[in-house]
Write a protein that holds these residues in place. Structure first.
Motif, PDB file in Angstrom:
ATOM      1  N   ALA A 131      93.039  48.762  -3.758  1.00 22.18           N
ATOM      2  CA  ALA A 131      92.684  47.451  -3.174  1.00 22.18           C
ATOM      3  C   ALA A 131      91.595  48.071  -2.539  1.00 22.18           C
ATOM      4  O   ALA A 131      89.855  47.742  -2.472  1.00 22.18           O
ATOM      5  N   GLU A 132      91.283  49.355  -1.734  1.00 24.38           N
ATOM      6  CA  GLU A 132      90.543  50.230  -0.654  1.00 24.38           C
ATOM      7  C   GLU A 132      89.307  50.080  -2.493  1.00 24.38           C
ATOM      8  O   GLU A 132      88.487  49.971  -1.663  1.00 24.38           O
ATOM      9  N   ILE A 181      88.294  50.004  -4.767  1.00 21.07           N
ATOM     10  CA  ILE A 181      87.328  48.753  -5.423  1.00 21.07           C
ATOM     11  C   ILE A 181      86.912  48.047  -5.067  1.00 21.07           C
ATOM     12  O   ILE A 181      85.262  47.820  -5.105  1.00 21.07           O
ATOM     13  N   ILE A 182      87.008  48.030  -3.314  1.00 18.88           N
ATOM     14  CA  ILE A 182      85.888  47.501  -2.116  1.00 18.88           C
ATOM     15  C   ILE A 182      84.920  48.584  -1.619  1.00 18.88           C
ATOM     16  O   ILE A 182      83.406  48.404  -1.630  1.00 18.88           O
ATOM     17  N   ALA A 183      85.596  49.788  -2.127  1.00 13.11           N
ATOM     18  CA  ALA A 183      84.631  51.211  -1.830  1.00 13.11           C
ATOM     19  C   ALA A 183      83.685  51.260  -3.323  1.00 13.11           C
ATOM     20  O   ALA A 183      82.356  51.948  -3.099  1.00 13.11           O
ATOM     21  N   ILE A 184      83.887  51.020  -4.161  1.00 12.05           N
ATOM     22  CA  ILE A 184      83.339  50.745  -5.528  1.00 12.05           C
ATOM     23  C   ILE A 184      82.306  49.792  -5.808  1.00 12.05           C
ATOM     24  O   ILE A 184      80.796  50.323  -5.806  1.00 12.05           O
ATOM     25  N   ALA A 185      82.819  48.663  -4.777  1.00  8.89           N
ATOM     26  CA  ALA A 185      81.814  47.380  -4.722  1.00  8.89           C
ATOM     27  C   ALA A 185      80.648  48.238  -3.623  1.00  8.89           C
ATOM     28  O   ALA A 185      79.086  47.837  -4.194  1.00  8.89           O
ATOM     29  N   ASP A 186      80.569  48.285  -2.597  1.00  7.71           N
ATOM     30  CA  ASP A 186      80.526  48.561  -1.242  1.00  7.71           C
ATOM     31  C   ASP A 186      78.899  50.370  -1.448  1.00  7.71           C
ATOM     32  O   ASP A 186      78.058  49.821  -1.562  1.00  7.71           O
ATOM     33  N   ALA A 244      89.635  47.981 -13.968  1.00  6.21           N
ATOM     34  CA  ALA A 244      90.471  48.848 -14.003  1.00  6.21           C
ATOM     35  C   ALA A 244      91.516  48.507 -12.624  1.00  6.21           C
ATOM     36  O   ALA A 244      92.903  48.438 -12.942  1.00  6.21           O
ATOM     37  N   ARG A 245      91.264  49.019 -11.881  1.00  6.40           N
ATOM     38  CA  ARG A 245      92.220  49.047 -10.399  1.00  6.40           C
ATOM     39  C   ARG A 245      92.834  47.417 -10.367  1.00  6.40           C
ATOM     40  O   ARG A 245      94.021  47.425 -10.099  1.00  6.40           O
ATOM     41  N   MET A 246      91.756  46.762 -11.123  1.00  7.45           N
ATOM     42  CA  MET A 246      92.611  44.962  -9.973  1.00  7.45           C
ATOM     43  C   MET A 246      93.610  44.966 -11.137  1.00  7.45           C
ATOM     44  O   MET A 246      94.650  43.982 -10.515  1.00  7.45           O
ATOM     45  N   TRP A 247      93.464  45.471 -12.129  1.00 10.75           N
ATOM     46  CA  TRP A 247      94.296  45.078 -13.242  1.00 10.75           C
ATOM     47  C   TRP A 247      95.901  45.638 -12.383  1.00 10.75           C
ATOM     48  O   TRP A 247      97.023  45.465 -12.176  1.00 10.75           O
ATOM     49  N   VAL A 248      95.748  47.075 -12.604  1.00 13.65           N
ATOM     50  CA  VAL A 248      96.661  47.862 -12.527  1.00 13.65           C
ATOM     51  C   VAL A 248      96.958  46.881 -10.842  1.00 13.65           C
ATOM     52  O   VAL A 248      99.165  47.017 -10.784  1.00 13.65           O
ATOM     53  N   ALA A 249      96.149  47.002  -9.861  1.00 13.96           N
ATOM     54  CA  ALA A 249      96.756  46.396  -8.593  1.00 13.96           C
ATOM     55  C   ALA A 249      97.737  45.175  -8.582  1.00 13.96           C
ATOM     56  O   ALA A 249      98.846  45.058  -8.011  1.00 13.96           O
TER      57      ALA A 249
END
Length: 131
Positions: free
Chosen positions: A73-74, A76-81, A98-103
């Motif tokens: 989750a962290e 994902i936020i870093a990628i978006a930011d 991909a990260r959201m799916w795994v999380a």
């Protein structure tokens, strides 16, 4: 003569030190496949046997998987930011999804444990056989 922990791991012997190292790396977002590919680490089948046979390792592993969901989750936020207007938006979206799916899978597993389900369910898919 005592065995070196790496030798014991490859032979399948449980090591609390290796178990903790595996779980720390899992919590940091590394895959079990990548961890077990490293020298001195047990084979994935050995880790699955430890999960089956060792309740304290199952608990440690489950906590590591929950922490991995937070790590993802962290990320994902870093990628978006850190995305800029010049970045490849489809690639960014793919990395995030991909990260959201795994999380989501990791969190769902943690929630099922709260409903009386087994602490860890190990599933080998047909895709795993090819790897």
């Amino acid at each position: 003569m005592p065995q070196h922990p790496a030798t014991a791991a490859r032979r399948g012997g449980y090591s609390r030190k290796l178990a903790e190292e595996i779980c720390i790396r899992l919590a940091d977002g590394h895959s079990l496949r990548a961890i077990c590919a490293d020298a001195g680490m047990p084979h994935r089948a050995t880790v699955f046997r430890w999960l089956r046979d060792n309740a304290s390792f199952r608990a440690l592993y489950a906590a590591a998987r929950e922490a991995a969901a937070d790590t993802l989750a962290e990320e994902i936020i870093a990628i978006a930011d850190h995305a800029t207007g010049r970045d490849d938006v489809p690639a960014i979206k793919l990395r995030m999804e991909a990260r959201m799916w795994v999380a989501t899978r990791l969190r769902a597993s943690a929630e099922r444990r709260g409903e009386g389900q087994p602490a860890i369910t190990v599933t080998i898919s047909p895709d795993d056989a090819a790897l």
